[in-house]
Design a protein around this motif. Structure first.
Motif, PDB file in Angstrom:
ATOM      1  N   ARG A 162      -8.159   0.827  -0.916  1.00  0.00           N
ATOM      2  CA  ARG A 162      -8.898   2.046  -0.561  1.00  0.00           C
ATOM      3  C   ARG A 162      -8.021   2.957   0.311  1.00  0.00           C
ATOM      4  O   ARG A 162      -7.897   4.153   0.067  1.00  0.00           O
ATOM      5  CB  ARG A 162     -10.180   1.651   0.188  1.00  0.00           C
ATOM      6  CG  ARG A 162     -11.312   2.649   0.044  1.00  0.00           C
ATOM      7  CD  ARG A 162     -12.422   2.325   1.013  1.00  0.00           C
ATOM      8  NE  ARG A 162     -11.985   2.459   2.389  1.00  0.00           N
ATOM      9  CZ  ARG A 162     -12.188   1.525   3.343  1.00  0.00           C
ATOM     10  NH1 ARG A 162     -12.800   0.426   3.072  1.00  0.00           N
ATOM     11  NH2 ARG A 162     -11.749   1.727   4.568  1.00  0.00           N
ATOM     12  N   ILE A 163      -7.393   2.354   1.328  1.00  0.00           N
ATOM     13  CA  ILE A 163      -6.526   3.140   2.221  1.00  0.00           C
ATOM     14  C   ILE A 163      -5.391   3.785   1.409  1.00  0.00           C
ATOM     15  O   ILE A 163      -5.013   4.928   1.636  1.00  0.00           O
ATOM     16  CB  ILE A 163      -5.944   2.230   3.324  1.00  0.00           C
ATOM     17  CG1 ILE A 163      -7.069   1.699   4.221  1.00  0.00           C
ATOM     18  CG2 ILE A 163      -4.930   2.992   4.155  1.00  0.00           C
ATOM     19  CD1 ILE A 163      -6.591   0.723   5.282  1.00  0.00           C
ATOM     20  N   PHE A 164      -4.904   3.026   0.442  1.00  0.00           N
ATOM     21  CA  PHE A 164      -3.798   3.495  -0.371  1.00  0.00           C
ATOM     22  C   PHE A 164      -4.169   4.681  -1.252  1.00  0.00           C
ATOM     23  O   PHE A 164      -3.416   5.638  -1.379  1.00  0.00           O
ATOM     24  CB  PHE A 164      -3.301   2.344  -1.242  1.00  0.00           C
ATOM     25  CG  PHE A 164      -1.856   2.104  -1.054  1.00  0.00           C
ATOM     26  CD1 PHE A 164      -1.404   1.434   0.050  1.00  0.00           C
ATOM     27  CD2 PHE A 164      -0.944   2.582  -1.972  1.00  0.00           C
ATOM     28  CE1 PHE A 164      -0.057   1.250   0.244  1.00  0.00           C
ATOM     29  CE2 PHE A 164       0.396   2.398  -1.788  1.00  0.00           C
ATOM     30  CZ  PHE A 164       0.849   1.731  -0.687  1.00  0.00           C
ATOM     31  N   GLN A 187      -6.541   6.726  -0.681  1.00  0.00           N
ATOM     32  CA  GLN A 187      -6.748   7.850   0.236  1.00  0.00           C
ATOM     33  C   GLN A 187      -5.411   8.521   0.574  1.00  0.00           C
ATOM     34  O   GLN A 187      -5.306   9.741   0.567  1.00  0.00           O
ATOM     35  CB  GLN A 187      -7.390   7.295   1.503  1.00  0.00           C
ATOM     36  CG  GLN A 187      -8.078   8.352   2.339  1.00  0.00           C
ATOM     37  CD  GLN A 187      -8.682   7.735   3.578  1.00  0.00           C
ATOM     38  OE1 GLN A 187      -8.469   6.565   3.900  1.00  0.00           O
ATOM     39  NE2 GLN A 187      -9.452   8.520   4.290  1.00  0.00           N
ATOM     40  N   LYS A 188      -4.409   7.686   0.821  1.00  0.00           N
ATOM     41  CA  LYS A 188      -3.068   8.198   1.124  1.00  0.00           C
ATOM     42  C   LYS A 188      -2.546   9.071  -0.015  1.00  0.00           C
ATOM     43  O   LYS A 188      -1.973  10.135   0.217  1.00  0.00           O
ATOM     44  CB  LYS A 188      -2.141   7.012   1.368  1.00  0.00           C
ATOM     45  CG  LYS A 188      -0.696   7.202   0.956  1.00  0.00           C
ATOM     46  CD  LYS A 188       0.039   5.899   1.062  1.00  0.00           C
ATOM     47  CE  LYS A 188       1.420   5.913   0.476  1.00  0.00           C
ATOM     48  NZ  LYS A 188       1.535   6.092  -0.968  1.00  0.00           N
ATOM     49  N   PHE A 230      -4.084  12.396   0.157  1.00  0.00           N
ATOM     50  CA  PHE A 230      -3.466  13.189   1.231  1.00  0.00           C
ATOM     51  C   PHE A 230      -2.174  13.816   0.728  1.00  0.00           C
ATOM     52  O   PHE A 230      -1.906  14.987   0.972  1.00  0.00           O
ATOM     53  CB  PHE A 230      -3.169  12.320   2.453  1.00  0.00           C
ATOM     54  CG  PHE A 230      -4.375  12.002   3.295  1.00  0.00           C
ATOM     55  CD1 PHE A 230      -5.410  12.922   3.422  1.00  0.00           C
ATOM     56  CD2 PHE A 230      -4.465  10.793   3.987  1.00  0.00           C
ATOM     57  CE1 PHE A 230      -6.514  12.637   4.202  1.00  0.00           C
ATOM     58  CE2 PHE A 230      -5.570  10.502   4.775  1.00  0.00           C
ATOM     59  CZ  PHE A 230      -6.590  11.421   4.883  1.00  0.00           C
ATOM     60  N   HIS A 231      -1.340  12.999   0.041  1.00  0.00           N
ATOM     61  CA  HIS A 231      -0.074  13.532  -0.471  1.00  0.00           C
ATOM     62  C   HIS A 231      -0.327  14.769  -1.339  1.00  0.00           C
ATOM     63  O   HIS A 231       0.394  15.739  -1.272  1.00  0.00           O
ATOM     64  CB  HIS A 231       0.648  12.497  -1.342  1.00  0.00           C
ATOM     65  CG  HIS A 231       1.220  11.356  -0.564  1.00  0.00           C
ATOM     66  ND1 HIS A 231       1.713  11.489   0.700  1.00  0.00           N
ATOM     67  CD2 HIS A 231       1.380  10.046  -0.881  1.00  0.00           C
ATOM     68  CE1 HIS A 231       2.141  10.325   1.132  1.00  0.00           C
ATOM     69  NE2 HIS A 231       1.951   9.421   0.195  1.00  0.00           N
ATOM     70  N   ASP A 242       4.017  13.301   5.454  1.00  0.00           N
ATOM     71  CA  ASP A 242       2.835  14.146   5.304  1.00  0.00           C
ATOM     72  C   ASP A 242       1.552  13.412   5.717  1.00  0.00           C
ATOM     73  O   ASP A 242       0.465  13.880   5.437  1.00  0.00           O
ATOM     74  CB  ASP A 242       2.736  14.693   3.873  1.00  0.00           C
ATOM     75  CG  ASP A 242       2.823  13.599   2.821  1.00  0.00           C
ATOM     76  OD1 ASP A 242       3.117  12.445   3.189  1.00  0.00           O
ATOM     77  OD2 ASP A 242       2.590  13.893   1.643  1.00  0.00           O
ATOM     78  N   LEU A 243       1.726  12.278   6.377  1.00  0.00           N
ATOM     79  CA  LEU A 243       0.550  11.626   6.952  1.00  0.00           C
ATOM     80  C   LEU A 243       0.635  11.766   8.474  1.00  0.00           C
ATOM     81  O   LEU A 243       1.719  11.891   9.034  1.00  0.00           O
ATOM     82  CB  LEU A 243       0.497  10.142   6.577  1.00  0.00           C
ATOM     83  CG  LEU A 243       0.302   9.778   5.113  1.00  0.00           C
ATOM     84  CD1 LEU A 243       0.068   8.279   4.973  1.00  0.00           C
ATOM     85  CD2 LEU A 243      -0.856  10.529   4.488  1.00  0.00           C
ATOM     86  N   GLU A 252      -2.584   7.795  10.831  1.00  0.00           N
ATOM     87  CA  GLU A 252      -2.785   7.413   9.427  1.00  0.00           C
ATOM     88  C   GLU A 252      -1.679   6.478   8.939  1.00  0.00           C
ATOM     89  O   GLU A 252      -1.918   5.549   8.172  1.00  0.00           O
ATOM     90  CB  GLU A 252      -2.828   8.663   8.538  1.00  0.00           C
ATOM     91  CG  GLU A 252      -4.129   9.430   8.672  1.00  0.00           C
ATOM     92  CD  GLU A 252      -4.045  10.841   8.065  1.00  0.00           C
ATOM     93  OE1 GLU A 252      -5.091  11.487   7.968  1.00  0.00           O
ATOM     94  OE2 GLU A 252      -2.929  11.286   7.728  1.00  0.00           O
ATOM     95  N   ARG A 272      -2.434   3.105  10.417  1.00  0.00           N
ATOM     96  CA  ARG A 272      -3.551   2.468   9.728  1.00  0.00           C
ATOM     97  C   ARG A 272      -3.133   1.980   8.335  1.00  0.00           C
ATOM     98  O   ARG A 272      -3.532   0.903   7.893  1.00  0.00           O
ATOM     99  CB  ARG A 272      -4.716   3.449   9.580  1.00  0.00           C
ATOM    100  CG  ARG A 272      -5.973   2.775   9.062  1.00  0.00           C
ATOM    101  CD  ARG A 272      -7.074   3.766   8.806  1.00  0.00           C
ATOM    102  NE  ARG A 272      -6.645   4.721   7.794  1.00  0.00           N
ATOM    103  CZ  ARG A 272      -7.484   5.364   6.975  1.00  0.00           C
ATOM    104  NH1 ARG A 272      -8.777   5.175   7.094  1.00  0.00           N
ATOM    105  NH2 ARG A 272      -7.028   6.201   6.079  1.00  0.00           N
ATOM    106  N   LEU A 273      -2.294   2.772   7.643  1.00  0.00           N
ATOM    107  CA  LEU A 273      -1.844   2.394   6.302  1.00  0.00           C
ATOM    108  C   LEU A 273      -1.088   1.071   6.330  1.00  0.00           C
ATOM    109  O   LEU A 273      -1.417   0.126   5.611  1.00  0.00           O
ATOM    110  CB  LEU A 273      -0.952   3.499   5.725  1.00  0.00           C
ATOM    111  CG  LEU A 273      -0.336   3.195   4.365  1.00  0.00           C
ATOM    112  CD1 LEU A 273      -1.389   3.267   3.279  1.00  0.00           C
ATOM    113  CD2 LEU A 273       0.791   4.161   4.047  1.00  0.00           C
ATOM    114  N   ILE A 300      -2.110  -2.663   4.925  1.00  0.00           N
ATOM    115  CA  ILE A 300      -1.336  -3.426   3.937  1.00  0.00           C
ATOM    116  C   ILE A 300      -1.120  -4.861   4.406  1.00  0.00           C
ATOM    117  O   ILE A 300      -1.145  -5.801   3.622  1.00  0.00           O
ATOM    118  CB  ILE A 300       0.030  -2.750   3.700  1.00  0.00           C
ATOM    119  CG1 ILE A 300      -0.151  -1.393   3.039  1.00  0.00           C
ATOM    120  CG2 ILE A 300       0.918  -3.632   2.841  1.00  0.00           C
ATOM    121  CD1 ILE A 300       1.134  -0.618   2.913  1.00  0.00           C
TER     122      ILE A 300
END
Lengths: 372, 245
Positions: A5-7, A9-10, A13-14, B90-91, B95, B98-99, B103
């Protein structure tokens, strides 16, 4: 699941933090539909023409009148000398010039060799041939009418009249041809090009290396890359359909469910192509060039979007067969424009599915789980 | 306790032997410098230890797991900071944290709490919501290091972490490395800077795929009769068949 999910979302964002990416993904499809649908059109409307007419008799006036009263052409001017013709084309004032021979009506009635010449600008061969075709058709109509009047007078009926009727697109609207093509191009652009560039970007920046050292499965890394582009493709698919139905007035003649299923299949093929390209390259610019040169350009030229494939050299025709987008466009035309059912596109569906599976298998094999 | 044990590790690319039969071990909490000229095989060796490359032959155990058969478990027990800058520009700062925390399976709640602490420690509280691209290079490098050890790995691999960083930041960076080592994290670091080699507990020097020297900086200086590590390095590198000296 949380890391996935976090991925995802990332990835969003990109996309949305880069103004150009956002523009390409969401605004470009709309622009393309509108530009191609309205701007680039093979229909002829109110094209200007000039006339050089040394005869000035009933027949030449009749033909000019015939051309002028059609929706396609308007008379620009009469020329006093043929030497003015080239100047007109240089100024770009007219689409074509009609040149009559001397004693036109007399020759038409008595010697049967009345001469008429149509001159068009060959630097744009497509437009030139469409213009001359339309004009020739009008001149033929005039000739038939003239003959018919004489036949009635003499009481003899002869001659063949061919009447053309175009099915599925009776008014010859170019939008009918363009919508399936645009759909193929946009889906290809987003799924194959944007996906391959986005994976190549991680390789180039070195973040892919860090991700591969992490416990995250490479399969999940790729899958999370696909989710945003898949979503955006669906959004664009819906946008294109809405625009074509309500703005370009191209109706969906066949089943919407079938059309959607077909598009999902094509999205799957294009995403696999994107992964394949990114597994072969290390740099964004290379991914961009490969997708652009090998997928998008041929999609425009070889898929029949602009020029009919049948008129191309054999090599190019053969090459066009291996492009997934070509089969997609054919299938979309059958379903969306002709309103045909699944039985009419079995071949295309089988080819697309086969290509998708092959590409996916190859790209999974190629994708370097370990950085060799 | 040994956290890295390598025996006769070899990697061949076609006929070229990048890593030639190396053996060494690293103790828990040690700062281990992994030196060598460009092309000596450091990066290849390090990639094998991280589970990115499979060895042609030989054996390696990292954090108690076999690098060939248990590379997934190895990956979960280590941290990694690459030569290229590895945070997403760009994060935002939080963020990125957290990423990577996500992982490596650090829970949401723990991540939130520790992010606060980490940013306070680094003095970055104000930059929590800044995009990483707006930070100066030195800050990013410190942040990248903190992120690479956020999940408390038993070993962290640093691949030339201080390239292009100014001397003051390099100093601060090494202080962070010492703090990590005090927490019991083993640090495995490659570097080009010979003054940095002096900061390590032990260093190994690779020449043409082999480890030609391995000891504490003081012992190596004595052994080679050199004034500093730079001289040790140059004396060894001269033997290389690659560099044409």
């Amino acid at each position: 699941m949380r890391e996935f999910r976090i991925f995802v979302q990332k990835e969003f964002f990109h996309i949305f933090r880069d103004r150009w990416t956002t523009l390409i993904l969401l605004v470009l499809p709309v622009l393309m539909i509108i530009l191609f649908g309205f701007g680039i059109t093979t229909e002829i409307r109110n094209t200007k023409f000039a006339v050089y007419d040394p005869s000035r008799d009933d027949a030449t006036r009749g033909i000019v009148n015939k051309l002028e009263t059609s929706d396609y052409f308007t008379l620009d001017s009469y020329l006093s000398s043929p030497s003015q013709i080239e100047q007109l084309f240089k100024e770009g004032r007219v689409g074509f010039v009609v040149v009559f021979g001397e004693k036109f009506y007399h020759s038409l009635l008595h010697t049967g060799d009345a001469k008429i010449q149509l001159i068009a600008d060959g630097t744009d061969p497509n437009t030139a041939s469409v213009l001359t075709n339309y004009a020739t058709a009008l001149i033929n109509t005039y000739q038939q009418e003239l003959l018919a009047r004489q036949q009635i007078a003499s009481g003899i009926q002869r001659g063949i009249t061919a009447e053309t009727r175009l099915l599925y697109n009776p008014t010859l609207k170019s939008a009918y041809n363009i919508v399936p093509g645009i759909m193929g191009m946009i889906l290809m652009l987003i799924c194959a090009l944007m996906t391959s560039v986005s994976i190549a970007r991680e390789k180039e920046l070195g973040t892919m290396e860090v991700l591969l050292v992490s416990p995250m499965k490479p399969f999940l890394i790729i899958l999370s890359k696909l989710v945003p582009y898949f979503t955006i493709s669906i959004v664009n698919y819906i946008t294109i359909l809405l625009l074509s139905v309500y703005i370009l007035k191209v109706p969906i003649a066949g089943s919407l469910v079938l059309l959607t299923a077909l598009s999902l299949l094509f999205i799957f093929v294009s995403l696999s192509l994107g992964i394949l390209i990114s597994s072969l390259v290390e740099k964004q610019i290379v991914a961009l060039l490969i997708s652009g040169m090998l997928l998008l350009m041929p999609a425009v030229f070889l898929s029949g979007l602009m020029f009919p494939v049948e008129t191309m050299p054999d090599v190019l025709q053969w090459f066009s067969h291996i492009l997934p987008v070509k089969w997609f466009i054919i299938a979309v035309r059958n379903v969306m424009i002709k309103g045909l059912g699944i039985t009419s596109i079995l071949k295309e569906v089988a080819l697309l599915a086969g290509m998708g599976v092959i590409i996916l298998v190859v790209s999974i094999k190629k994708f370097k789980y370990r950085l060799e | 306790m040994k956290v890295i044990e390598v025996e006769n590790l070899t990697k061949k690319f076609g006929s070229f032997t990048a890593v030639d039969n190396i053996s060494f071990s690293v103790e828990k909490g040690e700062i281990f410098g992994f030196l060598g000229a460009n092309g000596a095989g450091k990066t290849t060796a390090m990639r094998m230890l991280c589970g990115l490359l499979s060895p042609t032959s030989g054996k390696g155990v990292v954090a108690g797991y076999d690098i060939l058969h248990d590379s997934e478990k190895v990956k979960a027990s280590i941290g990694y900071m690459s030569q290229k800058f590895a945070l997403y520009e760009d994060l935002k700062v939080w963020e990125n944290i957290r990423l990577y925390a996500g992982i490596y399976g650090v829970s949401e709640k723990e991540t939130r709490e520790r992010t606060q602490l980490l940013l306070a420690e680094l003095g970055f509280e104000k930059e929590r919501n800044s995009l990483v691209k707006s930070l100066p290079l030195g800050w990013r490098q410190k942040l990248a290091f903190s992120v690479s050890i956020f999940h408390n790995p038993s070993i962290v691999f640093l691949d030339e972490p201080t390239g292009g960083v100014d001397p003051v930041t390099r100093r601060q960076f090494w202080e962070m490395i010492y703090q990590a080592s005090e927490r019991g994290i083993t640090v495995f670091v490659t570097t080009h800077y010979m003054d940095e080699a002096e900061y390590c507990n032990r260093v190994s020097i690779m020449v043409d795929g082999r480890i030609d020297a391995l000891d504490s900086p003081a012992s190596l200086r004595k052994e080679f009769g050199a004034a500093d590590m730079d001289e040790v390095f140059r004396k060894l590198a001269r033997k290389s068949k690659n560099n044409g000296l």
